[in-house]
Design an enzyme around this catalytic site. Sequence first.
Site, PDB file in Angstrom:
ATOM      1  N   ASP A 169       0.828  -1.200   0.000  1.00 53.54           N
ATOM      2  CA  ASP A 169       0.000   0.000   0.000  1.00 53.54           C
ATOM      3  C   ASP A 169       0.867   1.256   0.000  1.00 53.54           C
ATOM      4  OD1 ASP A 169      -2.331   1.481  -0.005  1.00 53.54           O
ATOM      5  OD2 ASP A 169      -3.176   0.515   1.764  1.00 53.54           O
ATOM      6  N   ASP A 177     -10.623   1.899  -3.096  1.00 50.41           N
ATOM      7  CA  ASP A 177     -11.078   1.608  -1.743  1.00 50.41           C
ATOM      8  C   ASP A 177     -12.599   1.539  -1.659  1.00 50.41           C
ATOM      9  OD1 ASP A 177      -8.581   1.414  -0.637  1.00 50.41           O
ATOM     10  OD2 ASP A 177      -8.533   3.452   0.161  1.00 50.41           O
TER      11      ASP A 177
END
Length: 705
Positions: free
Chosen positions: A454, A523
């Site tokens: 990430d 997301d």
Amino acid sequence: MSSVNILRVGDSAWAAVTQSSAFVFGLEAAGEDSRVVQWYWGPRLPDEALAEVVRQAPRRIHSGFHDPRDVDELLPVEGGARWGVPSLQVTYEGGVRSVELTFAEAVVADSEIELVLRDPLGLRVGLHVRVASEVVERWVSLTNEGEHAVRLGRVDSGSWVIPERAGYRYTGVAGAWAQETQLHRAELAVGETTFTSRTGTTSHRANPWIMIDAGDATEELGEVWSVALAWSGSWRLTAQRRPEGDVAVTAGFGHDGPTWHLAPGESLLTPPVLGLRTCGGYGAASRAWHDYARHHVLPTPFEERPVLYNSWEATWFDVHEEGQIELARRAADLGVELFVVDDGWFGGRVDDRRGLGDWWPNPDRFPRGLSKLFDTVRELGMRAGLWVEPEMVNPDSDLYREHPDWVLHYPGRRRDTLRHQLVLNYGRADVREWAIGWLSGLVSEYGLDYFKWDMNRSFTQAGWPDAGERADLLWIEHTRGVYAVLDTLRERHPGLRIESCSGGGGRVDFGILRRTDEVWTSDNTDARDRQAIQEGYSYLYPACAMSAWVTDSPNPHTRREVPLAYRFHVAMAGALGIGGDLTRWSAEELEQARSLVAAYKAVRPVIQHGRLHRLAGDPGITASAVQYSHEDRVVVLAYNPFALAKRPPRRVRLAGLDPSALYESAEGERWHGQTLMSHGLELPTWFITGPDYRSEMVVLRRVSG
């Protein structure tokens, strides 16, 4: 005709030829100013006819106010009589900002050529062209052969001329966090249209590609020209349309502001800028890009991506051994093949304010380390994965207290945090060595199969005090440093698979996909929102590299309630994952999920490796469908988010089938391919009255022809 290759078509002209297209370029001398220009970019011509486009180049009308050749150049420079968008800007000793290049030589090797140009002040410029499937790859190498340092401004990888047409329309994607890759299509305005990222990553707001057509292309008809940049840092793409009618697209790394110091003897290599010309509309362009990704970009393109479970939306930061093991048991029962522990497993990480950078298991949450958890995961028949964020650090961490100089910063200025984070400088060798050490250690100690890598913060106060006048190279060297760490990890651990994530879809491009196996697209896991996100993604990138999850209802981000089957069918359009809190799913939901996972596995090769056709509709708004074809099987995923107030068509017409072949459904019903493409397939989802959010998967098999 020759195969895909670089062909010489004259004394100073060459052609990069693919099976269906040709890109012809060469030297156009004008006194002391020799320029490398594009002669042609269009359908493949017979080899003996390629020279004709050079010989019959259109005559130009030159004036003191307009010189069309600076649009036609492969690398327009700032210098001489040019007024267009420069692809190369250089400042020499004494403030000289005029580049004057002279052609030196051409170096040809198989499917690649380098055209060498030199400036008398000491700059060597190499224009590189290479053919890969239907894509022409281009990049630039610069070497300072002079006695003094130079400063580089814009250094694009190349400019592409779009052939003359009656009109010009562009297609691209734009968006924001949780709204990535929203499709945009409009007339290309006269002037300069720039898409860019200044964030240090590819960004959520735009993606480094553009498609241009004459305004008449459809999903399955018409010529389309595409330009894409394979780079994961800041970038800039400018399409200029002059009032006189000329159109060109130039793209490269960097953005307005930073400049790059090149000392005597130093070199700089730009990332590839990719050009693709197709007929057959946007669909053919997308399928050609997918083929390119599979054969020339992705490290593991033909592996079947496992069905994964990720614990994030089930637990958030409440991560501990017992809870993860319980989720693992439930996931395995559904048929999940890869279990990934997300944020909250390490250091003092009990929220987003602390612990980032301290990459060892939290002793309170995992008193036996991660061994017990991952041993159990493997006993359950699944592979083991872990979330990491190697480029970030919390100020409240042991790492930052020990190495405050490792973050991006300027002396004497604030260090503003976002998400309570600062960015580590991967341009530094010591930071890269540190990252490789603990990442490789985790893989070895716990037998990890998977990292979710990430990157949740854009660059601010992007200083590199130790680099002096070379500090702006940070914008390049950080990305190259990330690439180097990923490359090293894959070399040391060939079985390791990596997912790229950047606050969702903030780092999706052909540069990162060369080093990772899939990307986290957004997301936003809401199924309806995901449909539009996934549509924009599909214009360039293949389904096998698109991670898509089924999460809870109501969705934790949007609070929208969507049936489980619809959520699954949307996520099945890529690499299927599950991210809900399985401890709260009912027995009926778990049974339905088990059945849907099995159904996905049965058609996984078709979806992940098949040819995509976007069949109809406005995804997430009206009834829509996508089709995948691979070998003798066809899979159609159909959606209708709303009841039939808008009366969508009753039938969906399929595409890309063998018109004379017979295709059979699971129920034994048969149709000719021509019937399915011309008359269509009747879908209950599309015409039977029912509730909102209806979906289905149709599987056909070719049985003759």
